[in-house]
Design a protein around this motif. Structure first.
Motif, PDB file in Angstrom:
ATOM      1  N   ALA A 192       0.828  -1.208   0.000  1.00 15.91           N
ATOM      2  CA  ALA A 192       0.000   0.000   0.000  1.00 15.91           C
ATOM      3  C   ALA A 192       0.860   1.255   0.000  1.00 15.91           C
ATOM      4  CB  ALA A 192      -0.940  -0.001   1.202  1.00 15.91           C
ATOM      5  N   VAL A 193       2.045   1.167   0.592  1.00 14.18           N
ATOM      6  CA  VAL A 193       2.976   2.300   0.554  1.00 14.18           C
ATOM      7  C   VAL A 193       3.354   2.599  -0.897  1.00 14.18           C
ATOM      8  CG1 VAL A 193       5.262   3.121   1.231  1.00 14.18           C
ATOM      9  CG2 VAL A 193       3.863   1.843   2.869  1.00 14.18           C
ATOM     10  N   HIS A 194       3.691   1.555  -1.652  1.00 13.94           N
ATOM     11  CA  HIS A 194       4.038   1.756  -3.062  1.00 13.94           C
ATOM     12  C   HIS A 194       2.835   2.313  -3.841  1.00 13.94           C
ATOM     13  CE1 HIS A 194       7.822  -0.079  -2.315  1.00 13.94           C
ATOM     14  NE2 HIS A 194       7.331  -1.293  -2.103  1.00 13.94           N
ATOM     15  N   ALA A 195       1.653   1.813  -3.529  1.00 14.11           N
ATOM     16  CA  ALA A 195       0.453   2.331  -4.199  1.00 14.11           C
ATOM     17  C   ALA A 195       0.257   3.812  -3.893  1.00 14.11           C
ATOM     18  CB  ALA A 195      -0.774   1.534  -3.758  1.00 14.11           C
ATOM     19  N   SER A 196       0.545   4.204  -2.654  1.00 15.42           N
ATOM     20  CA  SER A 196       0.367   5.600  -2.271  1.00 15.42           C
ATOM     21  C   SER A 196       1.311   6.509  -3.054  1.00 15.42           C
ATOM     22  CB  SER A 196       0.603   5.779  -0.768  1.00 15.42           C
ATOM     23  OG  SER A 196       0.467   7.131  -0.399  1.00 15.42           O
ATOM     24  N   PHE A 197       2.545   6.082  -3.214  1.00 13.08           N
ATOM     25  CA  PHE A 197       3.484   6.921  -3.967  1.00 13.08           C
ATOM     26  C   PHE A 197       3.197   6.883  -5.468  1.00 13.08           C
ATOM     27  CE2 PHE A 197       5.872   6.593   0.027  1.00 13.08           C
ATOM     28  CZ  PHE A 197       6.109   7.948   0.234  1.00 13.08           C
ATOM     29  N   ASP A 198       2.591   5.797  -5.937  1.00  9.07           N
ATOM     30  CA  ASP A 198       2.132   5.790  -7.320  1.00  9.07           C
ATOM     31  C   ASP A 198       1.020   6.814  -7.490  1.00  9.07           C
ATOM     32  OD1 ASP A 198       1.876   4.998  -9.989  1.00  9.07           O
ATOM     33  OD2 ASP A 198       0.449   3.409  -9.510  1.00  9.07           O
ATOM     34  N   PHE A 215      11.514   2.612   3.125  1.00  6.75           N
ATOM     35  CA  PHE A 215      10.425   3.229   3.878  1.00  6.75           C
ATOM     36  C   PHE A 215       9.254   2.262   4.014  1.00  6.75           C
ATOM     37  CE2 PHE A 215       6.593   5.972   4.036  1.00  6.75           C
ATOM     38  CZ  PHE A 215       6.834   6.572   5.259  1.00  6.75           C
ATOM     39  N   ALA A 216       8.942   1.520   2.946  1.00  2.00           N
ATOM     40  CA  ALA A 216       7.831   0.568   3.002  1.00  2.00           C
ATOM     41  C   ALA A 216       8.081  -0.510   4.054  1.00  2.00           C
ATOM     42  CB  ALA A 216       7.617  -0.064   1.634  1.00  2.00           C
ATOM     43  N   TYR A 217       9.332  -0.946   4.203  1.00  3.58           N
ATOM     44  CA  TYR A 217       9.657  -1.923   5.242  1.00  3.58           C
ATOM     45  C   TYR A 217       9.448  -1.335   6.636  1.00  3.58           C
ATOM     46  CZ  TYR A 217      11.559  -5.500   2.125  1.00  3.58           C
ATOM     47  OH  TYR A 217      11.697  -6.487   1.175  1.00  3.58           O
ATOM     48  N   VAL A 218       9.810  -0.078   6.805  1.00  4.00           N
ATOM     49  CA  VAL A 218       9.612   0.558   8.112  1.00  4.00           C
ATOM     50  C   VAL A 218       8.121   0.640   8.431  1.00  4.00           C
ATOM     51  CG1 VAL A 218       9.871   2.708   9.415  1.00  4.00           C
ATOM     52  CG2 VAL A 218      11.776   1.856   8.038  1.00  4.00           C
TER      53      VAL A 218
END
Length: 294
Positions: A192-198, A215-218
């Motif tokens: 979801a982090v990657h989706a947010s930055f997309d 950052f996504a791992y954190v």
């Protein structure tokens, strides 16, 4: 007799994403003719692609409100193309590679939706100055909403090499399992982090691949600490991403206790990720391939 209309619980994505062709239709057309002309054996493929539903009453609602149909079939139970109508009428043809969602895809969508719309996720706020990135409660809520309205698609591919992956080219989250453990759900949060930055890419936000992955791992570890507690589970020692998770766990612990995250913490995380099979060989200046969610 007028067709019965039922508004879908979720507004259809209209026009549908990624369509191959926009086709004007008239009273000489119907779903069976369109399917035959465009290489589909089942007319429901086109209906589901256009309206994201198999419910006949919801299809009639979409034909009435989206396509502008007013002509009814002889039995009066359904709408058909052509005059009378309120506008030029179009339907959309999917790419040849597109397949309609299966029941397992629907289960995967429900799992992702429940996870991202849970209080544990919607209330999160993670900011990491050392990477220059942050995720607010609003950002998490936005991705949950985009999943709910299917602007982000969800598919289950049991043969997929990763537990979860967000694919920006198609705005799709792929799961390889329907597992519902905290770890399984944390993979969804990570993607979801990657989706947010997309999504934010369409607003002019650019990120580096290593920066965003770290950052996504954190964020994933912050979620796991919220739902599992702050003690590092010894059972996590035997898996490929162990060192990356451990380094991210240290940072997540500091974020949650308002302790200072040091440059050494960030460097340790970067080094662990770049030494893992996922991060090995990625250039430090490589950008993500986000293209926005529209």
């Amino acid at each position: 007799m007028a067709p019965y209309l039922k508004k879908p619980a979720l507004d259809p994505v209209w026009p549908p994403k990624g369509y191959q062709k926009k086709v004007e239709v008239t009273d000489a057309d119907d779903w069976w003719i369109l399917a035959a002309v465009h290489g589909r054996s089942d007319p429901w493929d086109l209906i589901v692609y256009n309206f994201q539903t198999r419910n006949a009453d919801e299809v009639n609602w979409c034909l009435h409100h989206l396509v502008g149909c007013r002509r009814t079939t002889k039995d009066g139970k359904n709408y058909g193309f052509g005059k009378p109508c309120t506008q030029k009428q179009y339907v959309y043809i999917p790419p040849a590679s597109w397949t309609p969602p299966t029941s397992e895809d629907e289960d995967a969508w429900l799992l992702v939706s429940r996870t991202l719309n849970s209080s544990a996720v919607k209330g999160m706020h993670v900011s990491l100055a050392g990477l220059g990135l942050s995720m607010s409660a609003h950002d998490f809520a936005k991705i949950g909403y985009l999943v709910n309205v299917r602007r982000i698609d969800v598919r289950l591919q049991r043969s997929h090499p990763h537990a979860a992956e967000y694919v920006p080219e198609t705005d799709t989250m792929i799961l390889s399992t329907l597992g519902e453990s905290a770890v399984d759900r944390s993979m969804i949060v990570h993607e979801a982090v990657h989706a947010s930055f997309d999504y934010r890419r369409s607003q002019g936000v650019y990120t580096g691949m290593i920066q965003e992955e770290c950052f996504a791992y954190v964020v994933q570890m912050v979620y796991l600490q919220k739902v599992r507690g702050s003690t590092w589970p010894s059972s996590w020692k035997d898996f490929d991403a162990h060192d990356t998770w451990k380094a991210a766990w240290v940072i997540a612990s500091k974020i949650r206790t308002n302790a200072q995250v040091t440059k050494e913490d960030i460097d340790n995380l970067r080094a662990a990720y770049q030494d893992s099979s996922a991060g090995r060989g990625i250039s430090p200046d490589r950008r993500t391939n986000h293209n926005g969610i529209y």
